[in-house]
Design an enzyme around this catalytic site. Structure first.
Site, PDB file in Angstrom:
ATOM      1  N   GLU A 233       0.965  -1.245   0.074  1.00 38.88           N
ATOM      2  CA  GLU A 233      -0.033   0.096   0.096  1.00 38.88           C
ATOM      3  C   GLU A 233       1.028   1.233  -0.049  1.00 38.88           C
ATOM      4  O   GLU A 233       0.469   2.224  -0.755  1.00 38.88           O
ATOM      5  CB  GLU A 233      -0.871  -0.074   1.261  1.00 38.88           C
ATOM      6  CG  GLU A 233      -1.863  -1.217   1.223  1.00 38.88           C
ATOM      7  CD  GLU A 233      -1.071  -2.292   2.022  1.00 38.88           C
ATOM      8  OE1 GLU A 233      -0.136  -2.623   1.777  1.00 38.88           O
ATOM      9  OE2 GLU A 233      -2.075  -3.202   2.455  1.00 38.88           O
TER      10      GLU A 233
ATOM     11  N   CYS B 122      -2.289  -4.080   6.994  1.00 38.27           N
ATOM     12  CA  CYS B 122      -1.955  -4.478   8.298  1.00 38.27           C
ATOM     13  C   CYS B 122      -2.251  -3.362   9.517  1.00 38.27           C
ATOM     14  O   CYS B 122      -2.587  -2.019   8.904  1.00 38.27           O
ATOM     15  CB  CYS B 122      -0.409  -4.480   8.454  1.00 38.27           C
ATOM     16  SG  CYS B 122       0.476  -2.984   8.069  1.00 38.27           S
TER      17      CYS B 122
ATOM     18  N   ALA C 244      12.240 -35.936  -9.880  1.00 40.17           N
ATOM     19  CA  ALA C 244      12.214 -36.201 -11.424  1.00 40.17           C
ATOM     20  C   ALA C 244      12.348 -37.793 -11.343  1.00 40.17           C
ATOM     21  O   ALA C 244      13.230 -38.441 -10.981  1.00 40.17           O
ATOM     22  CB  ALA C 244      13.303 -35.530 -12.046  1.00 40.17           C
TER      23      ALA C 244
ATOM     24  N   THR D   4      21.973 -38.752  -1.481  1.00 40.39           N
ATOM     25  CA  THR D   4      21.966 -37.823  -2.932  1.00 40.39           C
ATOM     26  C   THR D   4      22.999 -36.872  -2.939  1.00 40.39           C
ATOM     27  O   THR D   4      23.757 -36.447  -3.896  1.00 40.39           O
ATOM     28  CB  THR D   4      20.597 -36.998  -2.874  1.00 40.39           C
ATOM     29  OG1 THR D   4      19.596 -38.003  -2.746  1.00 40.39           O
ATOM     30  CG2 THR D   4      20.547 -36.141  -4.366  1.00 40.39           C
TER      31      THR D   4
ATOM     32  N   LEU E  70      22.815 -27.197  -4.913  1.00 36.91           N
ATOM     33  CA  LEU E  70      21.640 -26.764  -4.312  1.00 36.91           C
ATOM     34  C   LEU E  70      21.314 -25.235  -4.322  1.00 36.91           C
ATOM     35  O   LEU E  70      20.929 -24.594  -3.306  1.00 36.91           O
ATOM     36  CB  LEU E  70      21.590 -27.387  -2.628  1.00 36.91           C
ATOM     37  CG  LEU E  70      21.486 -28.863  -2.724  1.00 36.91           C
ATOM     38  CD1 LEU E  70      21.434 -29.258  -1.097  1.00 36.91           C
ATOM     39  CD2 LEU E  70      20.484 -29.634  -3.501  1.00 36.91           C
TER      40      LEU E  70
ATOM     41  N   GLU F  63      14.294 -32.119  -2.159  1.00 30.36           N
ATOM     42  CA  GLU F  63      14.726 -32.671  -3.317  1.00 30.36           C
ATOM     43  C   GLU F  63      15.309 -34.040  -3.484  1.00 30.36           C
ATOM     44  O   GLU F  63      16.736 -34.106  -3.761  1.00 30.36           O
ATOM     45  CB  GLU F  63      15.685 -31.652  -4.142  1.00 30.36           C
ATOM     46  CG  GLU F  63      14.992 -30.475  -4.977  1.00 30.36           C
ATOM     47  CD  GLU F  63      15.884 -29.830  -5.980  1.00 30.36           C
ATOM     48  OE1 GLU F  63      16.385 -30.508  -6.641  1.00 30.36           O
ATOM     49  OE2 GLU F  63      15.701 -28.797  -6.145  1.00 30.36           O
TER      50      GLU F  63
HETATM   51  C1  AOF Z   1       0.196  -5.055   4.481  1.00 33.86           C
HETATM   52  N1  AOF Z   1       0.699  -4.920   3.236  1.00 33.86           N
HETATM   53  O1  AOF Z   1       2.275  -5.374   1.644  1.00 33.86           O
HETATM   54  C2  AOF Z   1       2.216  -6.862   3.621  1.00 33.86           C
HETATM   55  C3  AOF Z   1       1.570  -7.054   4.815  1.00 33.86           C
HETATM   56  O2  AOF Z   1       7.253  -7.355   9.718  1.00 33.86           O
HETATM   57  P1  AOF Z   1       6.129  -6.280   8.698  1.00 33.86           P
HETATM   58  O3  AOF Z   1       6.299  -4.962   9.401  1.00 33.86           O
HETATM   59  O4  AOF Z   1       6.690  -6.321   7.263  1.00 33.86           O
HETATM   60  O5  AOF Z   1       4.804  -6.930   8.601  1.00 33.86           O
HETATM   61  C4  AOF Z   1       4.524  -8.203   8.229  1.00 33.86           C
HETATM   62  C5  AOF Z   1       3.325  -8.561   8.544  1.00 33.86           C
HETATM   63  O6  AOF Z   1       2.450  -7.647   7.716  1.00 33.86           O
HETATM   64  C6  AOF Z   1       2.905  -9.957   7.681  1.00 33.86           C
HETATM   65  O7  AOF Z   1       3.051 -10.882   8.639  1.00 33.86           O
HETATM   66  C7  AOF Z   1       1.498  -9.867   7.376  1.00 33.86           C
HETATM   67  O8  AOF Z   1       0.744  -9.867   8.436  1.00 33.86           O
HETATM   68  C8  AOF Z   1       1.333  -8.269   7.011  1.00 33.86           C
HETATM   69  N2  AOF Z   1       2.036  -8.030   5.533  1.00 33.86           N
HETATM   70  N3  AOF Z   1       0.653  -6.295   5.151  1.00 33.86           N
HETATM   71  O9  AOF Z   1      -0.520  -4.229   4.916  1.00 33.86           O
HETATM   72  C9  AOF Z   1       1.827  -5.591   2.710  1.00 33.86           C
HETATM   73  N4  AOF Z   1       3.366  -7.661   3.177  1.00 33.86           N
HETATM   74 ZN    ZN Z   2       1.092  -3.019   5.872  1.00 30.46          ZN
END
Ligand code: AOF
Ligand code: ZN
Length: 360
Positions: free
Chosen positions: A69, A96, A175, A216, A224, A301
């Protein structure tokens, strides 16, 4: 007349729903650009749309960096900034609510005066879990949820799984020849072609950790890494309880983060960790350790023994099966596919047939 209005209403409703899906699909494409860079965070895409025009786009680009955002709002041109409050924000995940490595996105939405928000999935992170939707609605923002929810949940299946079960999402990959063998006994055997190898390296770059068994390592001496695709290398993991892997093997070259379950070694290792362990190593313990170390995905793998151990334990989520076109006529038998799989996708890469199965 009433009938005409009803038809007009239904057509508009359908059209709007479709437009929501069109914009959300773009958000999903943007989210995918974060693959291999954001785990254990989810891949998230966002879009600002004003009267049919996209004025901003963003995605979560790297772990610890700004959220989708924020990047979306930042991407709006100066001359379009006054349109932000009149726009709809599309977002693949509920914004968030918490202070993490970045401030809450929900507060940014309120500050920018955005009036409508369309979301695919609610964030299952207990620090969010619907609270941002509530906060936005309480502030008078029109919030719609569930648009392309299934597609978005599939994209972030590893994130959803790891939050819910506190374990990484496990992908088994192997595979096999057209007649069902993994390779000749004790001999490095090519099954798939060079283009499939590239695809496998892409998978490696998108997943957090990669595990292969001692046998392996001794037979194939794999690196890897993801060198044929680029991007980040996964954490490499193997077992060496009996110290059978000698120092010249690629897995002990200290070129990437590596966990070796087995006794300590002489030498100066910067990226290689030796983890004293019992034999056999507990898969539960390994998965817990990965989760505690912020790894949301594990790619297994082979070989046959390790794959079978995972299959028997039920501690797996997805199978990526590559079938080459040639036959071997004998060798190490490929694992039997378990019952009740869902074939999610099937495609051809050059001569190889690739099937992605999900657990039902
Ligand atoms: C959002 N927009 O693009 C993402 C979200 O450790 P932080 O601050 O980066 O927060 C990670 C948490 O935020 C993640 O576990 C998930 O709940 C949320 N991710 N939220 O608004 C985003 N990547
Ligand atoms: Zn966020």
């Amino acid at each position: 007349m009433a009938v005409l209005w009803a038809v007009f209403y239904l057509v508009c409703k359908k059209l709007f729903k479709n437009m929501h899906e069109v914009y959300m699909r773009r958000c999903l494409d943007l989210a995918l650009l974060g693959a291999g860079h954001v785990s254990p965070n989810p891949m998230v895409g966002a879009l600002l749309v004003c009267e049919g025009r996209i004025i901003g786009e963003g995605w979560h680009q790297r772990w610890g960096g700004p959220h989708a955002e924020v990047n979306c709002v930042r991407s709006v041109k100066q001359e379009d900034r006054h349109l932000i409050p009149l726009s709809t924000l599309y977002c693949t995940l509920e914004p968030c609510f918490h202070f993490g490595k970045t401030p809450p996105c929900v507060d940014l939405i309120l500050k920018e005066g955005i009036s409508k928000v369309v979301i695919a999935n609610e964030d299952p992170n207990p620090k969010v879990a619907g609270q941002s939707v509530q906060k936005m609605r309480a502030a008078g923002i029109v919030v719609e949820t569930g648009v392309l929810a299934q597609e978005a949940a599939f994209l972030n299946r590893a994130f959803f799984h790891s939050i819910r079960f506190k374990k990484p999402y496990v992908v088994l990959k192997w595979a096999q020849s057209a007649d069902g063998f993994l390779g000749r006994q004790g001999e490095r055997t090519a099954i798939s072609g060079p283009w499939t190898q590239r695809l496998v390296h892409r998978w490696r770059s998108e997943l957090d950790a990669i595990l292969t068994g001692t046998q392996t390592v001794l037979t194939d001496n794999p690196k890897l890494d993801a060198r044929l695709y680029g991007g980040k290398n996964p954490l490499r993991i193997t077992f060496d309880i009996e110290k059978k892997i000698s120092a010249e093997y690629n897995i002990l070259d200290d070129s990437a983060p590596t966990w070796i379950f087995g006794p300590m070694r002489e030498g100066s290792f910067q990226q290689t960790e030796f983890i004293p362990s019992d034999s056999p190593v507990s898969l539960e313990g390994l998965l817990n350790r990965l989760y505690e170390n912020n790894r949301a995905t594990l790619l297994v793998e082979g070989g046959a023994q390790v794959l079978t151990t995972f299959l028997d334990s039920g501690l797996w989520n997805e199978i990526r099966l590559i079938e080459g076109s040639g036959s071997l006529g004998g060798g190490v038998k490929a694992p039997t596919l378990p019952e009740g799989l869902v074939l999610h996708e099937q495609f051809q890469v050059d001569q190889d047939n690739i099937r992605i199965f999900l657990k039902r």
